[in-house]
Design a protein around this motif. Structure first.
Motif, PDB file in Angstrom:
ATOM      1  N   SER A 144       0.370 -10.081   1.434  1.00 25.48           N
ATOM      2  CA  SER A 144       0.712  -9.625   2.665  1.00 25.48           C
ATOM      3  C   SER A 144       0.238 -10.082   4.053  1.00 25.48           C
ATOM      4  N   ARG A 194       4.817 -11.157  -2.453  1.00 25.10           N
ATOM      5  CA  ARG A 194       3.558 -10.836  -1.408  1.00 25.10           C
ATOM      6  C   ARG A 194       2.854  -9.475  -1.893  1.00 25.10           C
ATOM      7  N   ASN A 266       8.081  -8.095  -1.460  1.00 27.15           N
ATOM      8  CA  ASN A 266       6.981  -7.435  -1.378  1.00 27.15           C
ATOM      9  C   ASN A 266       6.967  -6.801  -2.599  1.00 27.15           C
ATOM     10  N   ALA A 307       4.329  -2.058   2.867  1.00 25.50           N
ATOM     11  CA  ALA A 307       5.227  -2.654   2.038  1.00 25.50           C
ATOM     12  C   ALA A 307       6.586  -2.098   1.965  1.00 25.50           C
TER      13      ALA A 307
END
Length: 341
Positions: A144, A194, A266, A307
């Protein structure tokens, strides 16, 4: 499938290896067991997988599990191109999950070369091995942190990530670009994930959950950066693993196009929690009030993460479902047991 999990002695790598083994897969674990944090914790994770400490002292030798017949472990660095190539040749690896990396935003301010060697050179060697040994799918850890100075929340994969504010973040953005290039040029699938602030049992000692719990139990003060004005998408490790495994097993939904070779997702809890609320829940679980020392923002840190996991939900039916209260209790219970408190 013969699945290679790099970073297998690490926090997420250990949990992923165990889940894959429990699901009946052949797993080859790889880790260099460096001393970025306590190596005893890394060896203890391996022992949970049946790899005894005394047989992994030597680099390059494959150790066999005394718990899981389908698990092998090798101590190796990703920078060792020759031995990595030999491993792919010998084990006929079909799927790779690359979790090995030099982690930590703050550490990258002090030791930048480590990030280039492990996260750039090491990742290139993984890509080359996948290319040269007919690997079907490379799944790899991004972060992230690539969102950097992005102010729009929740973070979406389609957002521009051209403003990383740490070398760690820049190395992860580089991984995404390198994977895209190899998928395009050489026609094999790559999927980048991520990760958003993962916590849980067997977690890393340099992360907030571990640091806060240790300090509160020892009745020491805790450092709270940006005067507590921070938010994080704290994600319990089981939710992360339940997101990775279907990707490795190709259990996608009908909306996913398997012919699309390059993918990014994500993977988080899809909720942003205030840092002070997170600390308060730890205090309640432990039963001790923390002594907080308010400090300014640290270089390389971001104010908030959050996210958007709708793509992963659409393609792989991803459903993170562990409440913060439950996740924190699971970690604290593990911590007390592991350290005999």
């Amino acid at each position: 499938m013969n699945i290679l999990v790099t970073g297998a002695a690490g926090f997420i790598g250990y949990h992923l290896s165990k889940k894959l083994l429990d699901n009946g897969h052949n797993v080859i674990g790889l880790d260099n067991i460096n001393d970025y944090y306590d190596v005893n914790l890394k060896f203890a994770r391996l022992e949970q997988l049946g790899i005894q400490r005394n047989i992994v002292k030597t680099f390059g030798n494959i150790a066999l599990s005394d718990i899981y017949p389908s698990f092998k472990f090798i101590r190796l660095t990703l920078e060792n191109k020759e031995e990595l190539n030999a491993l792919f040749e010998k084990e006929q690896i079909t799927i790779v999950c690359n979790l090995a990396a030099q982690a930590g935003v703050r550490y990258s301010l002090e030791n930048p070369e480590t990030y280039i060697n492990s996260n750039i050179v090491g990742f290139l060697n993984i890509l080359e091995c996948c290319r040269n040994h007919s690997v079907k799918h490379l799944v790899y850890a991004s972060s992230s942190s690539v969102y950097g100075l992005n102010k729009e929340t929740p973070f979406k994969v389609c957002h521009t990530v051209d403003s990383p504010i740490s070398l760690y973040a820049a190395s992860k953005k580089s991984n995404e670009l390198m994977a895209h290039t190899y998928s395009h040029l050489f026609g094999f699938r790559t999927t980048g994930l991520r990760f958003f602030t993962v916590y849980g049992p067997w977690g890393r000692p340099d992360m907030a959950m571990f640091l806060f719990t240790k300090a509160i139990l020892n009745k020491n003060s805790i450092s709270v950066f940006n005067n507590g004005d921070l938010e994080r998408d704290f994600t319990y490790v089981d939710d992360i693993i339940n997101g990775i495994v279907p990707i490795l097993e190709d259990k996608y939904t009908s909306s996913y196009n398997p012919e699309q070779l390059y993918n990014l997702y994500n993977i988080g809890n899809s909720k942003s929690v205030k840092l002070l609320s997170f600390i308060e829940e730890i205090e309640k679980t432990i039963g001790i009030k923390a002594t907080k020392v308010m400090k300014p923002m640290q270089p390389g840190d971001v104010k908030a993460t959050w996210a958007d996991v709708s793509d992963l939900e659409r393609d792989y039916n991803y459903r993170p479902n562990t409440p913060i209260k439950i996740g924190i209790k699971q970690f604290v219970d593990w911590y007390r047991a592991y350290y005999n408190i």
